[in-house]
Design a protein around this motif. Structure first.
Motif, PDB file in Angstrom:
ATOM      1  N   ILE A 112       0.243  -2.344   0.897  1.00 61.16           N
ATOM      2  CA  ILE A 112       0.688  -1.041   0.381  1.00 61.16           C
ATOM      3  C   ILE A 112       1.699  -0.407   1.340  1.00 61.16           C
ATOM      4  O   ILE A 112       2.740   0.099   0.916  1.00 61.16           O
ATOM      5  CB  ILE A 112      -0.518  -0.106   0.160  1.00 61.16           C
ATOM      6  CG1 ILE A 112      -1.386  -0.639  -0.987  1.00 61.16           C
ATOM      7  CG2 ILE A 112      -0.065   1.329  -0.104  1.00 61.16           C
ATOM      8  CD1 ILE A 112      -2.782  -0.028  -1.057  1.00 61.16           C
ATOM      9  N   SER A 116       5.637   0.476   0.558  1.00 61.89           N
ATOM     10  CA  SER A 116       6.113   1.842   0.763  1.00 61.89           C
ATOM     11  C   SER A 116       7.296   1.877   1.731  1.00 61.89           C
ATOM     12  O   SER A 116       8.281   2.579   1.497  1.00 61.89           O
ATOM     13  CB  SER A 116       4.962   2.703   1.282  1.00 61.89           C
ATOM     14  OG  SER A 116       5.363   4.030   1.427  1.00 61.89           O
ATOM     15  N   ILE A 125       3.041   1.957  -6.975  1.00 64.38           N
ATOM     16  CA  ILE A 125       2.089   1.144  -6.220  1.00 64.38           C
ATOM     17  C   ILE A 125       0.687   1.513  -6.682  1.00 64.38           C
ATOM     18  O   ILE A 125       0.236   2.643  -6.500  1.00 64.38           O
ATOM     19  CB  ILE A 125       2.240   1.365  -4.696  1.00 64.38           C
ATOM     20  CG1 ILE A 125       3.667   1.083  -4.241  1.00 64.38           C
ATOM     21  CG2 ILE A 125       1.235   0.482  -3.943  1.00 64.38           C
ATOM     22  CD1 ILE A 125       3.938   1.462  -2.781  1.00 64.38           C
ATOM     23  N   THR A 127      -3.578   0.221  -7.228  1.00 62.67           N
ATOM     24  CA  THR A 127      -4.642  -0.674  -6.794  1.00 62.67           C
ATOM     25  C   THR A 127      -5.498  -1.059  -8.001  1.00 62.67           C
ATOM     26  O   THR A 127      -5.575  -0.320  -8.982  1.00 62.67           O
ATOM     27  CB  THR A 127      -5.549  -0.011  -5.740  1.00 62.67           C
ATOM     28  OG1 THR A 127      -6.065   1.214  -6.270  1.00 62.67           O
ATOM     29  CG2 THR A 127      -4.790   0.256  -4.455  1.00 62.67           C
ATOM     30  N   PHE A 155       0.317   5.575  -2.531  1.00 67.36           N
ATOM     31  CA  PHE A 155      -0.046   4.720  -3.652  1.00 67.36           C
ATOM     32  C   PHE A 155      -0.956   5.490  -4.593  1.00 67.36           C
ATOM     33  O   PHE A 155      -1.428   6.573  -4.268  1.00 67.36           O
ATOM     34  CB  PHE A 155      -0.713   3.413  -3.185  1.00 67.36           C
ATOM     35  CG  PHE A 155      -2.078   3.577  -2.567  1.00 67.36           C
ATOM     36  CD1 PHE A 155      -3.222   3.280  -3.289  1.00 67.36           C
ATOM     37  CD2 PHE A 155      -2.228   4.002  -1.249  1.00 67.36           C
ATOM     38  CE1 PHE A 155      -4.483   3.406  -2.706  1.00 67.36           C
ATOM     39  CE2 PHE A 155      -3.469   4.120  -0.667  1.00 67.36           C
ATOM     40  CZ  PHE A 155      -4.607   3.828  -1.399  1.00 67.36           C
TER      41      PHE A 155
END
Length: 163
Positions: A112, A116, A125, A127, A155
């Motif tokens: 992540i 970024s 982004i 999960t 994220f």
């Protein structure tokens, strides 16, 4: 829709998610593996992380693509994405699968962070919690991930994105 499934750790379910979660739900989607270790029926379509320019040329012509970046190629993939400034804009979402063990959570944070740092916007982004029982308490199992989100805010964590 063009998705990238990526994680520095192996065995987090990237390929399984690509084939069994995303592919059936995205009309006309094509899976493009970026892999050098695992072999399967998509062998002839497989690219390596250092073939990023070839990947970009292919993806630009495909409306719906799922890029499955194997752990063995994540570093090269990100290095080349970073070198081609703005190349991440071709992709709609970057999914980082996370499983309960500590090492993969640390690697998820690294993944992540790397996305970024090369300019991928926060909203792209995402999960996905994988190998989770519905009775599991996410905040207990993934305290490192939730703590990182609070400090970085780079994220999107959807508590309902559980497999």
């Amino acid at each position: 829709m063009r998705l990238v499934i990526i994680q520095f750790s192996g065995n987090t379910g990237k390929t399984t998610l690509a084939r069994h979660l995303f592919l059936p739900r995205i009309d006309g989607a094509v899976i493009i593996p970026v892999e050098s270790i695992n072999s399967d029926e998509l062998e002839d379509k497989k690219l390596r992380g250092n073939q990023f320019f070839k990947l970009q040329q292919s993806v630009i012509l495909i409306e719906n693509a799922i890029i499955d970046v194997g752990a063995s190629n994540v570093e090269e993939f990100l290095k080349h994405m970073s070198a081609y400034e703005g190349s991440h804009a071709l992709y709609d979402m970057f999914f980082v699968p996370i499983v309960p063990d500590t090492k993969t959570q640390i690697d998820a944070i690294s993944t992540i962070s790397a996305l970024s740092e090369i300019g991928v916007p926060t909203k792209k982004i995402r999960t996905i919690f994988n190998r989770i029982n519905t009775e599991d308490e996410l905040d207990d199992i993934f305290s490192g991930i939730t703590g990182y989100l609070k400090s970085s805010k780079n994220f999107v964590l959807n508590r309902d994105a559980i497999v």
